[in-house]
Write a protein that holds these residues in place. Structure first.
Motif, PDB file in Angstrom:
ATOM      1  N   VAL A 377      -9.430   4.335  10.810  1.00 26.84           N
ATOM      2  CA  VAL A 377      -8.786   3.025  10.764  1.00 26.84           C
ATOM      3  C   VAL A 377      -7.830   2.994   9.576  1.00 26.84           C
ATOM      4  O   VAL A 377      -8.194   3.372   8.464  1.00 26.84           O
ATOM      5  CB  VAL A 377      -9.818   1.892  10.618  1.00 26.84           C
ATOM      6  CG1 VAL A 377      -9.126   0.527  10.637  1.00 26.84           C
ATOM      7  CG2 VAL A 377     -10.870   1.966  11.716  1.00 26.84           C
ATOM      8  N   ALA A 378      -6.604   2.531   9.809  1.00 26.79           N
ATOM      9  CA  ALA A 378      -5.604   2.446   8.741  1.00 26.79           C
ATOM     10  C   ALA A 378      -4.609   1.356   9.086  1.00 26.79           C
ATOM     11  O   ALA A 378      -4.554   0.873  10.218  1.00 26.79           O
ATOM     12  CB  ALA A 378      -4.897   3.788   8.563  1.00 26.79           C
ATOM     13  N   VAL A 384     -12.958  -5.538   8.769  1.00 30.08           N
ATOM     14  CA  VAL A 384     -13.296  -4.587   9.824  1.00 30.08           C
ATOM     15  C   VAL A 384     -14.758  -4.796  10.179  1.00 30.08           C
ATOM     16  O   VAL A 384     -15.612  -4.878   9.286  1.00 30.08           O
ATOM     17  CB  VAL A 384     -13.060  -3.134   9.378  1.00 30.08           C
ATOM     18  CG1 VAL A 384     -13.552  -2.152  10.431  1.00 30.08           C
ATOM     19  CG2 VAL A 384     -11.590  -2.897   9.067  1.00 30.08           C
ATOM     20  N   GLU A 385     -15.057  -4.880  11.490  1.00 23.90           N
ATOM     21  CA  GLU A 385     -16.440  -5.031  11.928  1.00 23.90           C
ATOM     22  C   GLU A 385     -16.757  -4.007  13.010  1.00 23.90           C
ATOM     23  O   GLU A 385     -15.959  -3.820  13.944  1.00 23.90           O
ATOM     24  CB  GLU A 385     -16.705  -6.437  12.479  1.00 23.90           C
ATOM     25  CG  GLU A 385     -16.728  -7.528  11.434  1.00 23.90           C
ATOM     26  CD  GLU A 385     -17.203  -8.861  11.984  1.00 23.90           C
ATOM     27  OE1 GLU A 385     -17.557  -9.739  11.184  1.00 23.90           O
ATOM     28  OE2 GLU A 385     -17.224  -9.029  13.230  1.00 23.90           O
ATOM     29  N   GLY A 405      -3.337   0.224   2.091  1.00 25.26           N
ATOM     30  CA  GLY A 405      -3.198   1.642   1.804  1.00 25.26           C
ATOM     31  C   GLY A 405      -4.480   2.440   1.944  1.00 25.26           C
ATOM     32  O   GLY A 405      -4.477   3.648   1.703  1.00 25.26           O
ATOM     33  N   GLU A 406      -5.564   1.797   2.327  1.00 26.46           N
ATOM     34  CA  GLU A 406      -6.849   2.467   2.449  1.00 26.46           C
ATOM     35  C   GLU A 406      -7.079   2.938   3.887  1.00 26.46           C
ATOM     36  O   GLU A 406      -6.505   2.400   4.836  1.00 26.46           O
ATOM     37  CB  GLU A 406      -7.971   1.503   2.042  1.00 26.46           C
ATOM     38  CG  GLU A 406      -9.354   2.105   2.015  1.00 26.46           C
ATOM     39  CD  GLU A 406     -10.413   1.094   1.616  1.00 26.46           C
ATOM     40  OE1 GLU A 406     -11.218   1.394   0.724  1.00 26.46           O
ATOM     41  OE2 GLU A 406     -10.432  -0.005   2.210  1.00 26.46           O
ATOM     42  N   GLU A 407      -7.933   3.951   4.049  1.00 23.32           N
ATOM     43  CA  GLU A 407      -8.381   4.393   5.355  1.00 23.32           C
ATOM     44  C   GLU A 407      -9.903   4.301   5.427  1.00 23.32           C
ATOM     45  O   GLU A 407     -10.586   4.493   4.420  1.00 23.32           O
ATOM     46  CB  GLU A 407      -7.971   5.839   5.636  1.00 23.32           C
ATOM     47  CG  GLU A 407      -6.484   6.044   5.829  1.00 23.32           C
ATOM     48  CD  GLU A 407      -6.161   7.484   6.206  1.00 23.32           C
ATOM     49  OE1 GLU A 407      -5.052   7.713   6.719  1.00 23.32           O
ATOM     50  OE2 GLU A 407      -7.007   8.381   5.967  1.00 23.32           O
ATOM     51  N   LEU A 408     -10.400   3.973   6.602  1.00 25.15           N
ATOM     52  CA  LEU A 408     -11.829   4.044   6.883  1.00 25.15           C
ATOM     53  C   LEU A 408     -12.050   5.147   7.907  1.00 25.15           C
ATOM     54  O   LEU A 408     -11.371   5.197   8.941  1.00 25.15           O
ATOM     55  CB  LEU A 408     -12.363   2.732   7.454  1.00 25.15           C
ATOM     56  CG  LEU A 408     -12.501   1.521   6.547  1.00 25.15           C
ATOM     57  CD1 LEU A 408     -13.110   0.369   7.318  1.00 25.15           C
ATOM     58  CD2 LEU A 408     -13.354   1.847   5.329  1.00 25.15           C
ATOM     59  N   THR A 448      -4.614  -0.200  12.880  1.00 26.31           N
ATOM     60  CA  THR A 448      -4.845   0.535  14.120  1.00 26.31           C
ATOM     61  C   THR A 448      -6.025   1.485  13.952  1.00 26.31           C
ATOM     62  O   THR A 448      -6.411   1.838  12.834  1.00 26.31           O
ATOM     63  CB  THR A 448      -3.609   1.347  14.531  1.00 26.31           C
ATOM     64  OG1 THR A 448      -3.300   2.288  13.501  1.00 26.31           O
ATOM     65  CG2 THR A 448      -2.414   0.434  14.806  1.00 26.31           C
ATOM     66  N   ALA A 449      -6.564   1.906  15.104  1.00 26.44           N
ATOM     67  CA  ALA A 449      -7.701   2.811  15.115  1.00 26.44           C
ATOM     68  C   ALA A 449      -7.428   3.973  16.043  1.00 26.44           C
ATOM     69  O   ALA A 449      -6.950   3.786  17.172  1.00 26.44           O
ATOM     70  CB  ALA A 449      -8.970   2.071  15.540  1.00 26.44           C
TER      71      ALA A 449
END
Length: 458
Positions: A377-378, A384-385, A405-408, A448-449
């Motif tokens: 996810v970015a 975010v759930e 600017g973070e990513e999960l 987006t994912a």
């Protein structure tokens, strides 16, 4: 590597009858597991041992299970490594410890308990060159210190500093403080007690690692993103009455090492700290130093336990765990670094080998996610759930904030969820899909994912 009872752990998991059984994290098909132990890299293979009861899904009569891998992706299961010895110092269990080379001989140093509720001692065992067979003769390298202030001791860990070998154990003190005990280890067969090394009387430790006993103490050198390195000390934060709930979780301290001007013994000075994982189902990790000096690196594995359900998540009852016949999962291997003074935990790059077919690319809004999946996810900041099920049975398994600017990076492996945020520590969670339930990821507007199914590498 011997062929004795070697089994592809992940291939067997793929046909496990329990739909909640993870397929991409190595563990035996049955029995209880908890703390990872003895993590080491010897002769081109990574070895991970773990607390293990092969006879039931309950925490009892603990032995050391064993898996190994050439690449942190393909895992093989080996016979039980260490077992309690009748009448020996470990007759009530072979508990947490480490594996190191003593010359060319793989050597385990672990907590042995002779009677349930009694004090632990450091017990030594020697292994074969492939670490598959072990000789246990009941040799004790360190007993309970005579200091009346020390009321509990456990979980030896070995480290090196300035060319010398040292060890530490976690402890609890009569005045309620958690503590570390320091040992010099010129010989692995005879540890010399040097006294109480650090306690929660230290204000930085009191803030970030509060506990009554520091369990599973670790100390490794990790790289700093801007250059250089720092020392990271990690503890599992035990409180009386925990009973595997571990509300304090796992904490760490970041600091420096120096030599005491009079004794020459190492001195650790904590400078900052924090939580080592934000999940309620994560405990008793073990770190291992892979390289040190100017280019340090370290690996971490953790234990994700089963539970009755926490933070609104539906868990498993003890009866359901007993019926399933297994309990506990090891996390993906993780790498450590320090960025802007904070610990960063990320999955090892090798786990990208599990990335299979693309399910979604650049998806937005509410995104369907398979039960075995990797998600990236970015984009825009916002909540975010990760949701399991719908309607009245809907569970929010993970809720977090995506920063600009973070990513999960999220891994779903049946009942195990690992969430890695760039420039932060991980979040480890358990959740158990009921028949017909599905996963959904809700991402904020503008984010987006990308979603991939997980697959075993060829």
């Amino acid at each position: 590597m011997t062929d004795l009872a070697v089994v592809s752990s992940l291939a067997r998991a793929a046909v496990h009858p329990d739909p909640a059984f993870p397929r991409f994290h190595p563990r035996p098909a049955q029995g209880w597991i908890n703390d990872p132990n003895g993590i080491t890299y010897i002769n081109g293979r990574y070895h991970v041992f773990f607390q293990y009861n092969p006879l039931s899904a309950r925490h009892h009569q603990i032995q050391w299970g064993h898996v190994s891998s050439p690449d942190l992706v393909r895992w093989e299961e080996h016979p039980v490594a260490l077992v309690p010895q009748a009448g020996g110092p470990d007759s009530a269990g072979c508990w947490t410890g480490v594996v190191t080379l003593d010359g060319d001989v793989p050597t385990a140093a672990y907590s042995g308990v002779q009677d349930h509720g009694g004090h632990s001692q450091v017990v030594i065992a020697r292994g074969s060159s492939d670490l598959v067979t072990w000789e246990q003769n009941g040799h004790v390298a360190a007993s309970m210190p005579s200091d009346p202030l020390v009321t509990a001791v456990r979980d030896p860990f070995i480290f090196h500093f300035n060319g010398s070998r040292y060890a530490m154990q976690g402890a609890g003190l009569a005045d309620g403080r958690a503590a570390l005990l320091l040992y010099t280890v010129d010989s692995l067969d005879d540890w010399k007690y040097q006294g109480i090394w650090l306690t929660t009387a230290n204000p930085v430790a009191a803030e970030h690692t509060p506990a009554e006993i520091w369990e599973c103490p670790q100390l490794v050198q990790v790289p700093v993103a801007s250059g250089g390195s720092q020392w990271v000390m990690m503890f599992s934060l035990w409180l009386s009455g925990d009973d595997h709930e571990h509300a304090n979780g796992v904490g760490h301290l970041i600091g420096s090492m120096s030599s005491h001007p009079e004794t020459g013994l190492p001195v650790f000075t904590p400078e900052s700290g924090g939580k080592s994982d934000f999940g309620r189902d994560f405990y008793a990790p073990q770190m291992v130093q892979l390289s040190s000096g100017s280019s340090p690196s370290a690996l971490l594995f953790g234990w994700a336990n089963e539970g009755p359900g926490r933070d609104g998540r539906r868990g498993r009852t003890q009866a359901e765990i007993d019926d399933a016949g297994w309990s506990g999962v090891l996390t993906h291997p993780r790498v450590l670094s320090v960025v802007d003074g904070a610990l960063v935990v990320a999955p090892v790059p090798e786990v990208s080998a599990y990335r299979g077919a693309s399910v979604a690319s650049g998806a937005s809004g509410s995104v369907a996610v398979p039960e075995f999946a990797e998600v990236l996810v970015a984009g825009a900041a916002g909540p975010v759930e990760l949701v399991l099920g719908s309607g009245r049975d809907r569970q929010v398994v993970y809720r977090g904030e995506l920063a600009a600017g973070e990513e999960l990076r999220i891994f779903l492996d049946a009942s195990l969820v690992e969430v890695y945020a760039s420039n932060s520590v991980a979040t480890t969670l358990r959740a158990y899909p009921a028949p017909g339930e599905y996963w959904t990821l809700d991402v904020p507007p503008g984010a987006t994912a990308d979603v991939w199914e997980l697959a075993l590498p060829a």
